[in-house]
Design a protein around this motif. Structure first.
Motif, PDB file in Angstrom:
ATOM      1  N   GLU A  75       8.275  17.923 111.480  1.00  0.00           N
ATOM      2  CA  GLU A  75       9.716  17.747 111.328  1.00  0.00           C
ATOM      3  C   GLU A  75      10.410  19.103 111.362  1.00  0.00           C
ATOM      4  N   MET A  76      11.488  19.163 112.127  1.00  0.00           N
ATOM      5  CA  MET A  76      12.247  20.400 112.285  1.00  0.00           C
ATOM      6  C   MET A  76      13.688  20.186 111.844  1.00  0.00           C
ATOM      7  N   ILE A  77      14.343  21.268 111.484  1.00  0.00           N
ATOM      8  CA  ILE A  77      15.742  21.226 111.026  1.00  0.00           C
ATOM      9  C   ILE A  77      16.604  21.974 112.033  1.00  0.00           C
ATOM     10  N   TYR A  78      17.674  21.311 112.439  1.00  0.00           N
ATOM     11  CA  TYR A  78      18.650  21.983 113.293  1.00  0.00           C
ATOM     12  C   TYR A  78      19.986  22.040 112.563  1.00  0.00           C
ATOM     13  N   ASP A  79      20.490  23.233 112.376  1.00  0.00           N
ATOM     14  CA  ASP A  79      21.737  23.461 111.645  1.00  0.00           C
ATOM     15  C   ASP A  79      22.893  23.513 112.645  1.00  0.00           C
ATOM     16  N   LEU A  80      23.803  22.523 112.549  1.00  0.00           N
ATOM     17  CA  LEU A  80      24.923  22.474 113.487  1.00  0.00           C
ATOM     18  C   LEU A  80      25.992  23.493 113.104  1.00  0.00           C
ATOM     19  N   VAL A  81      26.774  23.866 114.080  1.00  0.00           N
ATOM     20  CA  VAL A  81      27.893  24.784 113.846  1.00  0.00           C
ATOM     21  C   VAL A  81      29.020  24.015 113.147  1.00  0.00           C
ATOM     22  N   PRO A  82      29.626  24.565 112.078  1.00  0.00           N
ATOM     23  CA  PRO A  82      30.751  23.876 111.418  1.00  0.00           C
ATOM     24  C   PRO A  82      31.867  23.573 112.408  1.00  0.00           C
ATOM     25  N   SER A  83      32.455  22.402 112.286  1.00  0.00           N
ATOM     26  CA  SER A  83      33.508  22.002 113.223  1.00  0.00           C
ATOM     27  C   SER A  83      34.527  21.124 112.513  1.00  0.00           C
ATOM     28  N   GLU A  84      35.706  21.015 113.114  1.00  0.00           N
ATOM     29  CA  GLU A  84      36.783  20.202 112.547  1.00  0.00           C
ATOM     30  C   GLU A  84      36.782  18.815 113.195  1.00  0.00           C
ATOM     31  N   VAL A  85      37.010  17.791 112.374  1.00  0.00           N
ATOM     32  CA  VAL A  85      37.108  16.416 112.857  1.00  0.00           C
ATOM     33  C   VAL A  85      38.302  15.754 112.180  1.00  0.00           C
ATOM     34  N   ASN A  86      38.853  14.729 112.841  1.00  0.00           N
ATOM     35  CA  ASN A  86      40.002  14.010 112.306  1.00  0.00           C
ATOM     36  C   ASN A  86      39.563  12.670 111.715  1.00  0.00           C
ATOM     37  N   THR A  87      40.116  12.339 110.560  1.00  0.00           N
ATOM     38  CA  THR A  87      39.834  11.052 109.935  1.00  0.00           C
ATOM     39  C   THR A  87      40.726   9.976 110.557  1.00  0.00           C
ATOM     40  N   ARG A  88      40.491   8.711 110.147  1.00  0.00           N
ATOM     41  CA  ARG A  88      41.288   7.611 110.697  1.00  0.00           C
ATOM     42  C   ARG A  88      42.769   7.741 110.352  1.00  0.00           C
ATOM     43  N   ASP A  89      43.071   8.304 109.165  1.00  0.00           N
ATOM     44  CA  ASP A  89      44.461   8.487 108.775  1.00  0.00           C
ATOM     45  C   ASP A  89      44.996   9.855 109.199  1.00  0.00           C
ATOM     46  N   LYS A  90      44.388  10.417 110.256  1.00  0.00           N
ATOM     47  CA  LYS A  90      44.886  11.626 110.917  1.00  0.00           C
ATOM     48  C   LYS A  90      44.845  12.855 110.007  1.00  0.00           C
ATOM     49  N   LYS A  91      43.836  12.973 109.181  1.00  0.00           N
ATOM     50  CA  LYS A  91      43.662  14.147 108.333  1.00  0.00           C
ATOM     51  C   LYS A  91      42.504  14.971 108.889  1.00  0.00           C
ATOM     52  N   VAL A  92      42.709  16.288 108.954  1.00  0.00           N
ATOM     53  CA  VAL A  92      41.685  17.184 109.501  1.00  0.00           C
ATOM     54  C   VAL A  92      40.714  17.580 108.391  1.00  0.00           C
ATOM     55  N   MET A  93      39.411  17.500 108.706  1.00  0.00           N
ATOM     56  CA  MET A  93      38.386  17.928 107.767  1.00  0.00           C
ATOM     57  C   MET A  93      37.358  18.797 108.494  1.00  0.00           C
ATOM     58  N   VAL A  94      36.777  19.719 107.744  1.00  0.00           N
ATOM     59  CA  VAL A  94      35.744  20.610 108.290  1.00  0.00           C
ATOM     60  C   VAL A  94      34.384  20.086 107.839  1.00  0.00           C
ATOM     61  N   THR A  95      33.494  19.869 108.788  1.00  0.00           N
ATOM     62  CA  THR A  95      32.156  19.357 108.469  1.00  0.00           C
ATOM     63  C   THR A  95      31.089  20.354 108.910  1.00  0.00           C
ATOM     64  N   ASP A  96      30.112  20.557 108.042  1.00  0.00           N
ATOM     65  CA  ASP A  96      28.969  21.425 108.336  1.00  0.00           C
ATOM     66  C   ASP A  96      27.722  20.601 108.057  1.00  0.00           C
ATOM     67  N   SER A  97      26.985  20.246 109.103  1.00  0.00           N
ATOM     68  CA  SER A  97      25.864  19.307 108.970  1.00  0.00           C
ATOM     69  C   SER A  97      24.569  19.920 109.489  1.00  0.00           C
ATOM     70  N   PHE A  98      23.462  19.287 109.119  1.00  0.00           N
ATOM     71  CA  PHE A  98      22.178  19.635 109.699  1.00  0.00           C
ATOM     72  C   PHE A  98      21.410  18.346 109.984  1.00  0.00           C
ATOM     73  N   ALA A  99      20.520  18.419 110.975  1.00  0.00           N
ATOM     74  CA  ALA A  99      19.750  17.241 111.394  1.00  0.00           C
ATOM     75  C   ALA A  99      18.264  17.504 111.185  1.00  0.00           C
ATOM     76  N   LEU A 100      17.586  16.496 110.678  1.00  0.00           N
ATOM     77  CA  LEU A 100      16.134  16.544 110.531  1.00  0.00           C
ATOM     78  C   LEU A 100      15.534  15.743 111.681  1.00  0.00           C
ATOM     79  N   TRP A 101      14.784  16.390 112.569  1.00  0.00           N
ATOM     80  CA  TRP A 101      14.304  15.728 113.781  1.00  0.00           C
ATOM     81  C   TRP A 101      12.842  16.074 114.077  1.00  0.00           C
ATOM     82  N   SER A 102      12.257  15.282 114.960  1.00  0.00           N
ATOM     83  CA  SER A 102      10.872  15.525 115.368  1.00  0.00           C
ATOM     84  C   SER A 102      10.662  14.998 116.784  1.00  0.00           C
ATOM     85  N   ILE A 103       9.580  15.442 117.406  1.00  0.00           N
ATOM     86  CA  ILE A 103       9.212  14.992 118.748  1.00  0.00           C
ATOM     87  C   ILE A 103       8.241  13.823 118.604  1.00  0.00           C
TER      88      ILE A 103
END
Length: 290
Positions: A68-96
């Motif tokens: 299992e490997m970890i990939y750290d995504l670049v922080p980015s801005e996303v809009n909610t359904r009520d048009k509010k901007v939020m900053v999300t910083d996520s990581f994914a746990l993945w494997s081949i």
């Protein structure tokens, strides 16, 4: 000279045999897949740790990670359904999970895989958050949001031989530019909700108090009416007893005597114990023994 020549040949044969044996051996560790390639084409996949063999000089090997490997995504801005901007910083746990697909679609370069993961995970995060109100996004930090994102990804990377097992958000916050305004609005909304609860509570309190006051007033009124009735009945009984007593001449004299003594007792108050009576009065006659 011949003996020396034979020794040299033997040494060369042993060296060649060692090289052949070594080049034909394949060691597979428990954290990798070993792919056997022949003329650039995969002919065998080894997914169990241990020692195996290949055709020397013709077949080659390629190692693919099997952990299992970890990939750290670049922080980015996303809009909610009520048009509010939020900053999300996520990581994914993945494997081949399918090294053959992985090698054929992405090659042995891990960066190619991470590039595909980045696009898929970001799109999943964007789709989930854009279909959710900001308040629900914030309250979903207990794991519900991550579960929704992971489900959104599903098997979209299966064609690359990759499985994303889990996506977690390290940070889910407001942009610094509007964070204070949003916090103030949220505080104002909570204060309005609290004021509504307080008003409802005061209304219910007044209803209960008014109802209780009415019940108390009714009970007091009923008690007073009952007391007046009992008092009236007592006075009527008292008058009846007196009436019966005065209707009997022997008893009437006795009650007159008692009433005269009560009157004398009531008059003897204070330090002056002198009583002046008319000789014709009933009390004077009683005192004189008449």
């Amino acid at each position: 000279m011949k003996k020396a020549g034979r020794s040299a040949v033997l040494i060369l044969v042993l060296i060649f045999a060692f090289v052949i044996a070594k080049s034909s051996m394949v060691s597979t560790y428990n954290d990798e897949y070993k792919l056997i390639l022949q003329f650039g084409k995969v002919v065998r996949v080894i997914d169990e740790p241990g020692l195996s063999f290949k055709i020397p000089f013709i077949q080659t090997t390629q190692s693919i990670p099997n952990y299992e490997m970890i990939y750290d995504l670049v922080p980015s801005e996303v809009n909610t359904r009520d048009k509010k901007v939020m900053v999300t910083d996520s990581f994914a746990l993945w494997s081949i999970t399918d090294p053959l697909k992985y090698l054929s679609r992405l090659g042995a370069n891990k960066a190619n895989a991470e590039s595909r993961i980045s696009v898929v995970v970001y799109n999943a995060v964007k789709n989930v958050i854009s279909s959710t109100d900001q308040a629900d996004v914030i309250s979903g930090r207990d794991g519900k949001l991550a579960e929704m994102i992971t489900q959104k990804i599903g098997d979209s990377l299966d064609s690359y031989g990759i499985t994303v097992k889990k996506v977690e958000t390290k940070m889910l916050d407001l942009p610094d530019s509007n964070k204070e305004a949003v916090y103030q609005r949220m505080i104002s909304e909570r204060q309005n909700i609290a004021a509504g609860y307080i008003a409802d509570g005061q209304y219910e309190s007044n209803v209960i108090k008014n109802s209780t006051d009415r019940e108390v007033s009714v009970l007091i009124s009923e008690a007073k009416a009952k007391a007046e009735k009992i008092r009236a009945e007592g006075e009527a009984e008292y008058m009846r007893i007196l009436s019966e007593a005065y209707n009997d001449e022997s008893k009437a004299d006795y009650y007159n005597y008692l009433r005269s003594l009560d009157a004398l007792k009531a008059s003897l108050k204070g330090s002056n114990k002198t009583v002046i009576l008319n000789g014709d009065s009933e009390l004077a006659q009683i005192l004189q023994g008449n």
